[in-house]
Design an enzyme around this catalytic site. Structure first.
Site, PDB file in Angstrom:
ATOM      1  N   SER A   6      27.829 -51.803  -3.742  1.00 60.06           N
ATOM      2  CA  SER A   6      27.951 -50.506  -4.248  1.00 60.06           C
ATOM      3  C   SER A   6      27.336 -49.125  -3.290  1.00 60.06           C
ATOM      4  CB  SER A   6      28.015 -50.303  -5.542  1.00 60.06           C
ATOM      5  OG  SER A   6      28.936 -49.101  -5.847  1.00 60.06           O
ATOM      6  N   PHE A  13      30.930 -39.322 -12.086  1.00 59.89           N
ATOM      7  CA  PHE A  13      31.381 -38.986 -10.644  1.00 59.89           C
ATOM      8  C   PHE A  13      32.459 -38.644 -11.177  1.00 59.89           C
ATOM      9  CE2 PHE A  13      34.545 -41.063  -8.253  1.00 59.89           C
ATOM     10  CZ  PHE A  13      34.288 -40.381  -7.071  1.00 59.89           C
ATOM     11  N   GLU A  67      37.068 -58.156  -1.770  1.00 61.67           N
ATOM     12  CA  GLU A  67      37.810 -57.100  -2.526  1.00 61.67           C
ATOM     13  C   GLU A  67      36.563 -56.180  -1.314  1.00 61.67           C
ATOM     14  OE1 GLU A  67      37.720 -53.771  -4.148  1.00 61.67           O
ATOM     15  OE2 GLU A  67      36.296 -54.955  -4.993  1.00 61.67           O
ATOM     16  N   HIS A  95      27.658 -47.938 -17.549  1.00 64.22           N
ATOM     17  CA  HIS A  95      28.273 -47.883 -16.388  1.00 64.22           C
ATOM     18  C   HIS A  95      29.001 -45.987 -16.778  1.00 64.22           C
ATOM     19  CE1 HIS A  95      31.951 -48.177 -13.728  1.00 64.22           C
ATOM     20  NE2 HIS A  95      30.798 -48.174 -12.687  1.00 64.22           N
ATOM     21  N   HIS A 108      31.903 -50.232  -2.331  1.00 59.88           N
ATOM     22  CA  HIS A 108      32.000 -51.227  -2.435  1.00 59.88           C
ATOM     23  C   HIS A 108      32.521 -51.804  -2.040  1.00 59.88           C
ATOM     24  CE1 HIS A 108      35.061 -51.065  -6.754  1.00 59.88           C
ATOM     25  NE2 HIS A 108      35.085 -52.209  -5.382  1.00 59.88           N
ATOM     26  N   ARG A 128      42.641 -56.594  -6.632  1.00 53.40           N
ATOM     27  CA  ARG A 128      42.426 -56.300  -5.231  1.00 53.40           C
ATOM     28  C   ARG A 128      42.005 -57.999  -4.049  1.00 53.40           C
ATOM     29  NH1 ARG A 128      40.128 -51.186  -7.016  1.00 53.40           N
ATOM     30  NH2 ARG A 128      38.029 -51.667  -6.478  1.00 53.40           N
TER      31      ARG A 128
END
Length: 353
Positions: free
Chosen positions: A219, A306, A143, A299, A320, A178
Site C-alpha cells: 500500500s 483520509f 488485485e 486502521h 495498493h 476486485r
C-alpha cells in the site's frame, strides 16, 4: 464505469459481491489492466539487513550487487529500492523486483552469477544479513487499486495500462471483490508457516515454507509532487496517522494474524531518500487483513483521516496491490538475519521426517 475484473477473467459467480449492481462509488478509482496472455507474475523482495550505521555502507554495497544482477539476461521488468528500520533496530534495504514471466525469473535465479553469489560462503561471513521473499500469484490471485491512471508503481508497472473508472471500491469488502478468484473461492488459508531448514536462533541459512492463501498487501504513497496545503495535509495529518497504524502492525501484528509488517521509504542506489513510501504486509489470510481494515481502531483512524481531507488532494498518489498465493508459489530464505525477520517470527519447526 466498469468492473475491476477484466472480461476475460469473469465467470458465473458462486459467491456474491457485497454491493448491488447499481452501486455508485463516491469518487473514481482505477485498476491496472494486463493483456490476456499474462498468466502469472513474480514479486521478489530481495533484502539486505544490518545492525549499526557502521555497516550501512557494506549493506548498500550488497544492495548494489543485487541490482547489478538485474541487468543480466532474464532480469526483472521493473524494480524499486527501499529502506526501513525494524522493531529490533536493524536497518533493512530491499530491492523489490517484478517479472511478467515466471520462467524468465527461474532462469535468472539459477544463472551462475546470481546463484553462486547467493550460495557463496561469503554470505555467511561478511557481517550482514540477506533475505529472499519471493511470491508468484496467478493472474486471478491479485488485485490493484489506484487513484491515478499513469506511471503505475509496483505490479502495475509490468501490466499494459489502466481500466476505466471501476465500480468495486469505496466500501468494506471491495478489496476482495476486485479479485477474479473471489467469484468462486473464499481464499481460505490451509496449513502453517514452517521452518524446513536451519534454525533462526542460530543464524546461518533458514528456509521457511509458506501455506495456501497467505496474503500480501503493498500500500503506497507518493507525495513528491505535492505542495502547499496538500503537502501539509499529508505530512502533518495523513502520514502520522498512517505511521501509527503501521507501527501497531509491526509491533503487535502477531496477535491479529499479521506475520510481518514493514513501512518502507524509497531510496536511490546511494541510499538517499525519495518522497515515496509503501507498506509491505504479510497476513495469514485475506479474512484477517479485512477484519483489521474494517474494525481495528488503528486502521479506522487512517480511513477517517483520509476521507476527511480527500477532497483537498490532487497531487498525492495513493495505491495498493493485494495478492494471495498457493503454498508452492512462495519462497522465504534468510541468511544471518535476526530471528524476528519476516516469516521466521511466526513459523513453527517442521517435524523430523
Amino acid at each position: 464505469m466498469e468492473s475491476a475484473i477484466p472480461p476475460h477473467l469473469r465467470c458465473p459467480r458462486t459467491l456474491s459481491r457485497r454491493i448491488a449492481d447499481d452501486y455508485q462509488p463516491p469518487f473514481p478509482m482505477w485498476v491496472a489492466r494486463a493483456s490476456e496472455d499474462l498468466r502469472q507474475v513474480v514479486m521478489a523482495y530481495l533484502g539486505v539487513q544490518f545492525q549499526g550505521e557502521e555497516k550501512r555502507d557494506r549493506a548498500l554495497a550488497g544492495l548494489r550487487r543485487i541490482v547489478a544482477d538485474f541487468a543480466l539476461e532474464d532480469g526483472p521488468d521493473h524494480h524499486d529500492l527501499t529502506e526501513h528500520r525494524d522493531a529490533q533496530g536493524y536497518g533493512n534495504l530491499i530491492a523489490l523486483a517484478y517479472w511478467r514471466d515466471p520462467s524468465a525469473h527461474r532462469r535468472w535465479l539459477s544463472s551462475p552469477a546470481v546463484s553462486d553469489w547467493w550460495t557463496s560462503q561469503d554470505r555467511l561471513e561478511d557481517g550482514i544479513g540477506y533475505f529472499r521473499e519471493i511470491v508468484a500469484p496467478c493472474v486471478d490471485q491479485f488485485e490493484t487499486l489506484y487513484a491515478f491512471t499513469n506511471d503505475f508503481p509496483g505490479v502495475g508497472s509490468i501490466m499494459n495500462g489502466a481500466s476505466d473508472a471501476i465500480q468495486e471500491h469505496g466500501y468494506w469488502g471491495s478489496m476482495r471483490d476486485r479479485f477474479p478468484l473471489s467469484q468462486t473461492d473464499r481464499m481460505q488459508p490451509k496449513g502453517r508457516l514452517r521452518i524446513v531448514a536451519g534454525d533462526p536462533h542460530e543464524g546461518g541459512r533458514v528456509l521457511v515454507e509458506g501455506h495456501d492463501a497467505l496474503a500480501l498487501i503493498r500500500s503506497g504513497q507518493d507525495w513528491a509532487d505535492t505542495d502547499g496545503e496538500e503537502r501539509h495535509l499529508y505530512l502533518e495529518e495523513i502520514e502520522p496517522t498512517l505511521r501509527s497504524g503501521m507501527d501497531f502492525l509491526r509491533d503487535h501484528g502477531h496477535d491479529i494474524g499479521c506475520y510481518s509488517n514493514r513501512y518502507v521509504r524509497y531510496i536511490d542506489l546511494d541510499g538517499n531518500p525519495i518522497e515515496k513510501s509503501y507498506n509491505i504486509g504479510h497476513w495469514r489470510s485475506l479474512d484477517l487483513l479485512e477484519r483489521w481494515a474494517e474494525s481495528h481502531p488503528t486502521h479506522l483512524r487512517i480511513f477517517v483521516t483520509f476521507f476527511r481531507v480527500a477532497a483537498k488532494l490532487s497531487k498525492l498518489r495513493l495505491y495498493h496491490e493485494v495478492s494471495v498465493f498457493d503454498a508452492g508459489h512462495q519462497t522465504y530464505e534468510y541468511v544471518n538475519c535476526h530471528p524476528q525477520t519476516g516469516m521466521m517470527r511466526d513459523a513453527v519447526t517442521a517435524p523430523a521426517g
